[in-house]
Write a protein that holds these residues in place. Structure first.
Motif, mmCIF file in Angstrom:
data_model
loop_
_atom_site.group_PDB
_atom_site.id
_atom_site.type_symbol
_atom_site.label_atom_id
_atom_site.label_comp_id
_atom_site.label_asym_id
_atom_site.label_seq_id
_atom_site.Cartn_x
_atom_site.Cartn_y
_atom_site.Cartn_z
ATOM 1 N N ARG A 1 -49.874 -26.378 51.192
ATOM 2 C CA ARG A 1 -50.373 -25.442 50.586
ATOM 3 C C ARG A 1 -50.050 -24.175 50.960
ATOM 4 O O ARG A 1 -50.450 -23.040 50.158
ATOM 5 N N ARG B 1 -50.214 -18.150 44.243
ATOM 6 C CA ARG B 1 -51.259 -18.659 45.059
ATOM 7 C C ARG B 1 -52.611 -18.030 44.460
ATOM 8 O O ARG B 1 -52.649 -16.803 44.402
ATOM 9 N N ALA C 1 -54.283 -32.255 49.479
ATOM 10 C CA ALA C 1 -53.116 -31.683 48.638
ATOM 11 C C ALA C 1 -53.771 -30.569 47.797
ATOM 12 O O ALA C 1 -54.806 -30.857 47.182
ATOM 13 N N PRO C 2 -53.033 -29.708 47.410
ATOM 14 C CA PRO C 2 -53.557 -28.581 46.545
ATOM 15 C C PRO C 2 -53.833 -28.799 45.219
ATOM 16 O O PRO C 2 -53.207 -29.944 44.679
ATOM 17 N N LEU D 1 -52.939 -27.735 41.309
ATOM 18 C CA LEU D 1 -51.906 -26.805 40.568
ATOM 19 C C LEU D 1 -52.436 -26.751 39.226
ATOM 20 O O LEU D 1 -52.539 -27.516 38.368
ATOM 21 N N PHE E 1 -49.268 -32.748 44.620
ATOM 22 C CA PHE E 1 -50.599 -32.163 44.301
ATOM 23 C C PHE E 1 -51.737 -33.136 43.909
ATOM 24 O O PHE E 1 -51.575 -34.338 43.256
ATOM 25 N N SER E 2 -53.087 -32.860 44.348
ATOM 26 C CA SER E 2 -53.891 -33.593 44.201
ATOM 27 C C SER E 2 -54.311 -33.842 42.591
ATOM 28 O O SER E 2 -54.901 -34.997 41.983
ATOM 29 N N ALA F 1 -58.135 -24.167 41.422
ATOM 30 C CA ALA F 1 -56.737 -24.151 41.434
ATOM 31 C C ALA F 1 -56.638 -23.445 42.647
ATOM 32 O O ALA F 1 -56.991 -22.349 42.835
ATOM 33 N N ASP F 2 -55.557 -23.936 43.587
ATOM 34 C CA ASP F 2 -55.140 -23.497 44.482
ATOM 35 C C ASP F 2 -53.646 -22.623 44.219
ATOM 36 O O ASP F 2 -53.440 -21.574 44.893
ATOM 37 N N LEU F 3 -52.937 -23.398 43.330
ATOM 38 C CA LEU F 3 -51.404 -22.774 43.069
ATOM 39 C C LEU F 3 -51.602 -22.594 41.397
ATOM 40 O O LEU F 3 -52.215 -23.305 40.738
#
Length: 199
Positions: A199, A147, A47-48, A50, A105-106, A117-119
Motif C-alpha cells: 500500500r 495515493r 491489497a489496495p 486501484l 490489487f484487490s 480507491a487507495d491508489l
C-alpha cells in the motif's frame, strides 16, 4: 421522329458515365489489441484498490490504422489495416485486466465508480509502432501513480514502461499487428514491475 432519335441516343450517352469507383473495393482488415497476462494471481487480503483513469494517447496514436516507422524516420499508416477501436481505448481495457490479474490489487476500477480507491493510475500511450527495418515492434507507456488522500492526491512516482517484440523486415500486416500486441504486453509487464509493492 426527332424525339425517337433522342431516346435511342440516350443509352449511348449514359453508357459513357459510371458512378462506380475506379479503384477495386478492398475490404478493411481489423485487429484486436488485448495482450493478456500469462498467469492470474490472487490478491492478498488488504491489497489496495486501484483507480485506473482512462488512458490517453499522444498525437498520431489516436488513428485506427496500424502505424509503421520508415527508415527515413517518417511514419505511415497501413491502408486497409486497422485496430477495431482506438489503440488507447483497447490498451486501457487490456491494462486494467492485466493489473487485476497481477494480484497486486484487490480491485482495479474505472473512473466514475463509487468504490473508495487507495491508489490512482494515470497513463498515456506514447509509442505503438512497427519498425520492420529495425526488426521489431515497439510500445511504450508513461504513467503517474498517486495515493488518494482525504482532500487531494499525492504523487508516489512517475513511470516509463517500454516493450518490444521481434518483427521480420517482410512481415505481413497481420504479423505486424501480432508483434505490436506482443510489444504492448511486454510494456504492461514492465509497468507492473515498476509499481511499488504494498500500500
Amino acid at each position: 421522329m426527332r424525339r425517337r432519335a433522342f431516346i435511342l441516343a440516350a443509352p449511348v450517352v449514359l453508357a459513357g458515365c459510371s458512378i462506380l469507383p475506379d479503384r477495386p473495393n478492398v475490404p478493411v482488415r481489423r485487429y484486436a489489441l488485448g495482450p493478456r497476462r500469462p498467469s492470474t494471481l490472487e490478491a492478498p487480503r488488504g491489497a489496495p484498490v486501484l483507480l485506473q483513469r482512462r488512458m490517453r494517447a499522444v498525437p498520431g496514436l489516436q488513428d485506427l490504422g496500424l502505424r509503421r516507422a520508415r527508415p527515413d524516420g517518417a511514419y505511415e499508416f497501413l491502408p486497409y489495416e486497422e485496430w477495431i477501436a482506438s489503440p488507447a481505448d483497447l490498451a486501457d481495457a487490456a491494462l486494467r485486466a492485466w493489473l487485476q490479474a497481477s494480484g497486486r490489487f484487490s480491485a482495479v476500477v474505472q473512473a466514475g465508480t463509487r468504490a473508495d480507491a487507495d491508489l490512482v493510475l494515470e497513463s498515456q500511450l506514447t509509442v505503438l509502432e512497427a519498425v520492420p527495418h529495425a526488426g521489431e515492434a515497439r510500445a511504450a507507456i508513461a504513467a503517474v501513480l498517486m495515493r488518494e488522500e482525504r482532500l487531494s492526491s499525492r504523487i508516489i512516482g512517475t513511470l516509463e514502461a517500454t516493450g518490444s517484440a521481434p518483427l521480420a523486415a517482410n512481415a505481413s500486416p497481420p504479423q505486424q499487428a501480432q508483434a505490436l500486441e506482443a510489444a504492448l504486453g511486454r510494456a504492461f509487464a514492465d509497468l507492473e514491475a515498476r509499481l511499488p509493492a504494498g500500500r
